[in-house]
Design a protein around this motif. Sequence first.
Motif, PDB file in Angstrom:
ATOM      1  N   VAL A   1       0.844  -1.202   0.000  1.00  0.00           N
ATOM      2  CA  VAL A   1       0.000   0.000   0.000  1.00  0.00           C
ATOM      3  C   VAL A   1       0.875   1.246   0.000  1.00  0.00           C
ATOM      4  CG1 VAL A   1      -1.594   1.381   1.425  1.00  0.00           C
ATOM      5  CG2 VAL A   1      -2.041  -1.052   1.047  1.00  0.00           C
ATOM      6  N   GLU A   2       1.838   1.291   0.911  1.00  0.00           N
ATOM      7  CA  GLU A   2       2.734   2.446   1.021  1.00  0.00           C
ATOM      8  C   GLU A   2       3.463   2.710  -0.292  1.00  0.00           C
ATOM      9  OE1 GLU A   2       7.034   2.373   2.740  1.00  0.00           O
ATOM     10  OE2 GLU A   2       5.670   2.786   4.417  1.00  0.00           O
ATOM     11  N   ARG A   3       3.988   1.661  -0.898  1.00  0.00           N
ATOM     12  CA  ARG A   3       4.773   1.839  -2.122  1.00  0.00           C
ATOM     13  C   ARG A   3       3.889   2.208  -3.313  1.00  0.00           C
ATOM     14  NH1 ARG A   3       9.946  -0.230  -0.828  1.00  0.00           N
ATOM     15  NH2 ARG A   3      10.106   0.315   1.373  1.00  0.00           N
ATOM     16  N   PHE A   4       2.697   1.628  -3.407  1.00  0.00           N
ATOM     17  CA  PHE A   4       1.784   2.041  -4.481  1.00  0.00           C
ATOM     18  C   PHE A   4       1.392   3.509  -4.310  1.00  0.00           C
ATOM     19  CE2 PHE A   4      -0.022  -2.441  -5.622  1.00  0.00           C
ATOM     20  CZ  PHE A   4       0.973  -2.626  -6.562  1.00  0.00           C
ATOM     21  N   GLU A   5       1.175   3.944  -3.078  1.00  0.00           N
ATOM     22  CA  GLU A   5       0.856   5.357  -2.831  1.00  0.00           C
ATOM     23  C   GLU A   5       2.002   6.266  -3.252  1.00  0.00           C
ATOM     24  OE1 GLU A   5      -2.318   5.272   0.870  1.00  0.00           O
ATOM     25  OE2 GLU A   5      -0.181   5.209   1.371  1.00  0.00           O
ATOM     26  N   GLN A   6       3.238   5.758  -3.198  1.00  0.00           N
ATOM     27  CA  GLN A   6       4.410   6.522  -3.604  1.00  0.00           C
ATOM     28  C   GLN A   6       4.680   6.422  -5.101  1.00  0.00           C
ATOM     29  OE1 GLN A   6       7.486   4.774  -1.170  1.00  0.00           O
ATOM     30  NE2 GLN A   6       6.792   5.784   0.688  1.00  0.00           N
TER      31      GLN A   6
ATOM     32  N   ARG B   1       5.387   3.589  -6.740  1.00  0.00           N
ATOM     33  CA  ARG B   1       6.380   2.537  -6.994  1.00  0.00           C
ATOM     34  C   ARG B   1       5.752   1.363  -7.730  1.00  0.00           C
ATOM     35  NH1 ARG B   1      10.672   5.681  -6.160  1.00  0.00           N
ATOM     36  NH2 ARG B   1      10.725   6.492  -4.055  1.00  0.00           N
ATOM     37  N   THR B   2       6.604   0.483  -8.241  1.00  0.00           N
ATOM     38  CA  THR B   2       6.180  -0.676  -9.021  1.00  0.00           C
ATOM     39  C   THR B   2       6.451  -1.962  -8.259  1.00  0.00           C
ATOM     40  OG1 THR B   2       6.626   0.504 -11.077  1.00  0.00           O
ATOM     41  CG2 THR B   2       6.515  -1.889 -11.226  1.00  0.00           C
ATOM     42  N   LEU B   3       5.564  -2.927  -8.429  1.00  0.00           N
ATOM     43  CA  LEU B   3       5.719  -4.253  -7.862  1.00  0.00           C
ATOM     44  C   LEU B   3       6.146  -5.205  -8.973  1.00  0.00           C
ATOM     45  CD1 LEU B   3       5.325  -6.367  -5.573  1.00  0.00           C
ATOM     46  CD2 LEU B   3       2.922  -6.519  -6.303  1.00  0.00           C
ATOM     47  N   LEU B   4       7.330  -5.803  -8.823  1.00  0.00           N
ATOM     48  CA  LEU B   4       7.831  -6.816  -9.750  1.00  0.00           C
ATOM     49  C   LEU B   4       7.628  -8.170  -9.075  1.00  0.00           C
ATOM     50  CD1 LEU B   4      11.258  -5.099 -10.544  1.00  0.00           C
ATOM     51  CD2 LEU B   4       9.126  -4.883 -11.836  1.00  0.00           C
ATOM     52  N   ILE B   5       7.230  -9.184  -9.845  1.00  0.00           N
ATOM     53  CA  ILE B   5       6.922 -10.490  -9.259  1.00  0.00           C
ATOM     54  C   ILE B   5       7.543 -11.569 -10.134  1.00  0.00           C
ATOM     55  CG2 ILE B   5       5.069 -11.925  -8.299  1.00  0.00           C
ATOM     56  CD1 ILE B   5       3.316  -9.280  -9.222  1.00  0.00           C
ATOM     57  N   CYS B   6       8.155 -12.600  -9.501  1.00  0.00           N
ATOM     58  CA  CYS B   6       8.736 -13.682 -10.300  1.00  0.00           C
ATOM     59  C   CYS B   6       8.634 -15.026  -9.592  1.00  0.00           C
ATOM     60  CB  CYS B   6      10.197 -13.385 -10.639  1.00  0.00           C
ATOM     61  SG  CYS B   6      11.323 -13.299  -9.224  1.00  0.00           S
ATOM     62  N   GLY B   7       8.640 -16.070 -10.399  1.00  0.00           N
ATOM     63  CA  GLY B   7       8.616 -17.444  -9.917  1.00  0.00           C
ATOM     64  C   GLY B   7       8.700 -18.374 -11.112  1.00  0.00           C
TER      65      GLY B   7
END
Length: 190
Positions: free
Chosen positions: A32-37, A39-45
């Motif tokens: 939440v904090e990073r989206f408000e700033q 920022r981007t969420l990177l995801i891997c698997g």
Amino acid sequence: MDYWVQDKLKGLKTAFTPEYCKAIDIVVSLIVERFEQGRTLLICGNGGSASDAQHIAAEFIGRFLINRKGLPAIALGSNPAIITAWTNDHEFETVFSRQVESLGKPGDILWGISTSGKSKNVIRALETAKKLGISTIGMIGNSGGITKPIVDYPLFVEEQNTPLIQEIHVITYHRICEQVELQLFAKTGY
């Protein structure tokens, strides 16, 4: 069938300890904090975890339950051209770390998923993220492998059965998507 259902419910009850639920809440607050700033969420698997990464990105970009603006999330395993071009000339262990290096910025988040905690390409991506000032979430199972101690925010499922780990992961990320969405958009009327 009744035994199977009871066995699944027992596994879920065992996994969702107060400590694990607190770890989920901490991850929700981080995202939440990073989206408000901005920022981007990177995801891997890998394998099923690659599908989970795509599922998570789709929930944030599209929607989970609320019609709202999209949120910046990228599943690093979803572009076959990048994966095949890079791994044609370089080792597969670096397929995600190269993308983190290219796409990640300080303050972003990398969410690595590994049921074993031993996926070398996920580990390399997490190590690269940390060098770049990117926060790391590790959604992992089994003993945690070497992934558990290197992530900032571990979501550790102490379970050996891979299908059950994956089922717990789905419930975990659905809860995270739900809570992130509610915290960011429920107050605004969507």
